[in-house]
Design an enzyme around this catalytic site. Structure first.
Site, PDB file in Angstrom:
ATOM      1  N   SER A 143      -2.010  -5.386   2.439  1.00 28.71           N
ATOM      2  CA  SER A 143      -1.804  -3.714   2.152  1.00 28.71           C
ATOM      3  C   SER A 143      -0.677  -3.730   1.995  1.00 28.71           C
ATOM      4  O   SER A 143       0.180  -4.249   2.148  1.00 28.71           O
ATOM      5  CB  SER A 143      -1.912  -3.065   3.253  1.00 28.71           C
ATOM      6  OG  SER A 143      -1.089  -2.958   3.950  1.00 28.71           O
ATOM      7  N   LYS A 144      -0.277  -2.669   1.618  1.00 27.74           N
ATOM      8  CA  LYS A 144       1.389  -2.167   1.220  1.00 27.74           C
ATOM      9  C   LYS A 144       2.334  -2.457   1.732  1.00 27.74           C
ATOM     10  O   LYS A 144       3.527  -2.415   2.008  1.00 27.74           O
ATOM     11  CB  LYS A 144       1.713  -0.573   0.450  1.00 27.74           C
ATOM     12  CG  LYS A 144       0.456   0.020  -0.408  1.00 27.74           C
ATOM     13  CD  LYS A 144       0.583   1.573  -1.071  1.00 27.74           C
ATOM     14  CE  LYS A 144       0.195   1.947  -1.986  1.00 27.74           C
ATOM     15  NZ  LYS A 144      -0.968   3.068  -1.874  1.00 27.74           N
ATOM     16  N   ARG A 145       2.188  -2.867   3.434  1.00 23.00           N
ATOM     17  CA  ARG A 145       2.751  -3.045   4.086  1.00 23.00           C
ATOM     18  C   ARG A 145       3.910  -3.797   3.927  1.00 23.00           C
ATOM     19  O   ARG A 145       4.520  -4.896   4.783  1.00 23.00           O
ATOM     20  CB  ARG A 145       2.416  -3.036   5.687  1.00 23.00           C
ATOM     21  CG  ARG A 145       1.728  -2.039   6.434  1.00 23.00           C
ATOM     22  CD  ARG A 145       1.521  -1.819   7.839  1.00 23.00           C
ATOM     23  NE  ARG A 145       0.416  -2.634   7.888  1.00 23.00           N
ATOM     24  CZ  ARG A 145       0.361  -3.446   8.432  1.00 23.00           C
ATOM     25  NH1 ARG A 145       1.416  -4.425   8.750  1.00 23.00           N
ATOM     26  NH2 ARG A 145      -1.249  -4.682   8.428  1.00 23.00           N
ATOM     27  N   HIS A 146       2.010  -5.254   3.432  1.00 23.86           N
ATOM     28  CA  HIS A 146       3.373  -6.771   3.298  1.00 23.86           C
ATOM     29  C   HIS A 146       4.443  -6.683   1.649  1.00 23.86           C
ATOM     30  O   HIS A 146       3.774  -8.310   1.467  1.00 23.86           O
ATOM     31  CB  HIS A 146       1.692  -7.790   2.505  1.00 23.86           C
ATOM     32  CG  HIS A 146       1.316  -7.193   4.342  1.00 23.86           C
ATOM     33  ND1 HIS A 146       0.142  -6.467   4.589  1.00 23.86           N
ATOM     34  CD2 HIS A 146       1.428  -8.209   5.650  1.00 23.86           C
ATOM     35  CE1 HIS A 146      -0.959  -7.168   5.919  1.00 23.86           C
ATOM     36  NE2 HIS A 146       0.208  -7.883   6.270  1.00 23.86           N
TER      37      HIS A 146
END
Ligand code: GLU
Length: 484
Positions: free
Chosen positions: A253-256
């Site tokens: 996800s965007k977190r990564h």
């Protein structure tokens, strides 16, 4: 094997993401490996979230990655139109067939009624599903529901007590119990088909031989197979490609990191590096080799080498690969890529004169080996744009305290100043440094370390001869005189 026809079927509800790009790439590689046909079909039935802008973005990103397609919205083809909203008549036609054969029925349940049913099932700890209230309505019941102003949906009648077997080319045999499915909607009350229905009609009508897509669609596949059966159609082969996980093993996800392809494009990744990286997210060549051009991938790609286990998105690996391609690629192309980043950092402004462009090329050449992606260039080129050289660290300070330093810098200033032009070639720079050493009876290091620190502030960095060629005679003299 029947002719290979595969498709990438994005919903144009946002930019192209890593996962979608990987699906597109695998389909493309598969088609090209077997001399088949690659189709891009736009699944735009989610009216609220779909846009032409997203469609354009997706197609642009695919082109940027180096993919091309034989049939699709922009190139046409014998099975068009290739946008689902332009194919509504077709879905209505086949939904009518299912209604006629009794494989589907009209359902008049309201949102509220369905929500209440879902809640009741969940309260009992059961799987929320449609229990079939409208399954066996008489003509009279239908008429009175319609008289209430209700608009029906078309629901597929899921056979009771059946097990659907998905024979997946990646995952092997996976079976699903019909009792857990519940009759599902195939046409909504506004006449627009649901994904599971439109995809079946299109894949059949477009003669798709292999459906290669993300694992998240595996659970939709039994619903699709039931529709193929009810319509008397042969199913295509299915291949569900594993999820992409972040390094922490949770779903990417965007977190990564960035998930949209355009973000990688903007940061100055090379498309061939990203394509190479995406290919390795789930596929492996069966060797230790990691660098593959699209041409090589095309030759080697088969579904047998697509892994069942999840792929892990490793940004360090992408950066390593991209750095490799940056070092290999043509300098002209890299310079084109660098210009917007240098401009954004305020170092240059466009349009560039021919001389300035040649100069920027030298700047790029001097730092390319240190870059993982082009956006990083701004952090590496400050030394060329700021005459106000700052000593970077203790090591550099010690170098400048050397007793030979004053003489080295004085001698070099003299030598640099003899020519009338500002230009100094790398070879000349090398020669001058050698001569200084000879004049003063010093070893190479005793000459070029202080020169390097005086010019850049640091003991490390790009090749000194390149630095000198970039600064030019005036720039060199200006910087050295501050120390001499
Ligand atoms: N429109 C679907 C998606 O974007 C396509 C899935 C499929 O390939 O069947 O997820």
């Amino acid at each position: 094997m029947s002719p290979v026809r595969v498709r990438f079927a994005p919903s144009p509800t946002g930019p192209l993401h890593i996962g979608g790009a990987r699906s597109a790439l695998f389909n493309w590689l598969f088609a090209r490996h077997y001399g088949g046909t690659f189709i891009v079909r736009i699944e735009d039935t989610d009216l609220e979230r779909s846009s032409r802008q997203s469609e354009e973005n997706i197609l642009d990103a695919l082109r940027w990655l180096g993919l091309d397609w034989d049939e699709g919205v922009d190139v046409g083809g014998p099975y068009g139109p290739y946008r689902q909203m332009e194919r509504l008549e077709l879905y209505t036609k086949y939904a009518d067939c299912l209604l006629e054969s009794g494989a589907a029925y009209l359902c008049y349940c309201s949102e509220e009624e369905l929500a209440a049913e879902r809640e009741a099932l969940m309260a009992k700890g059961e799987l929320p599903r449609y229990l079939g209230r409208c399954r066996n309505l008489s003509a009279g019941e239908r008429a009175s529901l319609e008289a209430e102003g209700r608009r029906p949906v078309v629901r597929f009648r899921v056979p009771e007590d059946k097990v659907v077997l998905v024979k997946d080319l990646v995952r092997g045999d996976v079976s699903f119990e019909c009792s857990e499915i519940g009759d599902y909607i195939i046409i909504k009350s506004d006449g627009i088909p649901t994904y599971n229905f439109a995809v079946v009609v299109d894949d059949h009508v477009m003669a798709i031989s292999h459906v290669i897509r993300a694992e998240e669609h595996l659970s939709n596949t039994p619903r699709q197979i039931l529709l193929y059966d009810a319509l008397g159609w042969e199913t295509p082969e299915f291949a569900h490609v594993s999820l992409i996980l972040g390094k922490d093993r949770s779903k990417m996800s965007k977190r990564h990191g960035a998930t949209a392809i355009e973000q990688y494009q903007e940061r100055g990744y090379l498309p061939e590096a990203l394509a190479n990286f995406l290919a390795l997210l789930g596929w492996s060549p069966g060797s230790e080799e990691e660098v593959f051009s699209l041409g090589e991938l095309k030759q080697q790609f088969t579904l047998e080498r697509v892994a069942k286990s999840p792929a892990v998105f490793d940004l360090d690996k992408l950066n390593w690969l991209n750095g490799h391609y940056i070092r290999e690629t043509d300098l002209e192309r890299l310079t084109e890529m660098a210009v917007p980043h240098l401009e954004q950092a305020g170092y240059i402004s466009t349009p560039l004169s021919a001389d300035k462009y040649e100069w920027v090329k030298k700047v790029v050449a001097s730092v390319r080996n240190h870059l993982s992606y082009m956006q990083e260039i701004a952090g590496h080129v400050k030394i060329y744009f700021d005459d106000n050289v700052q000593i970077a660290d203790e090591e550099a300070r010690e170098i400048m305290a050397g007793e030979q330093v004053g003489a080295v810098l004085q001698d070099l200033i003299k030598k640099v100043n003899v020519a009338l032009t500002d230009e100094i070639k790398e070879d000349e720079a090398r020669q001058l440094l050698k001569e200084v050493g000879k004049d003063l009876g010093l070893k190479g290091k005793q000459v070029f370390m202080p020169v390097r620190v005086a010019l850049t502030g640091s003991t490390q960095g790009p090749d000194l001869n390149q630095v000198m060629a970039i600064l030019g005679r005036e720039g060199i003299a200006r910087r050295l005189s501050k120390w001499a």
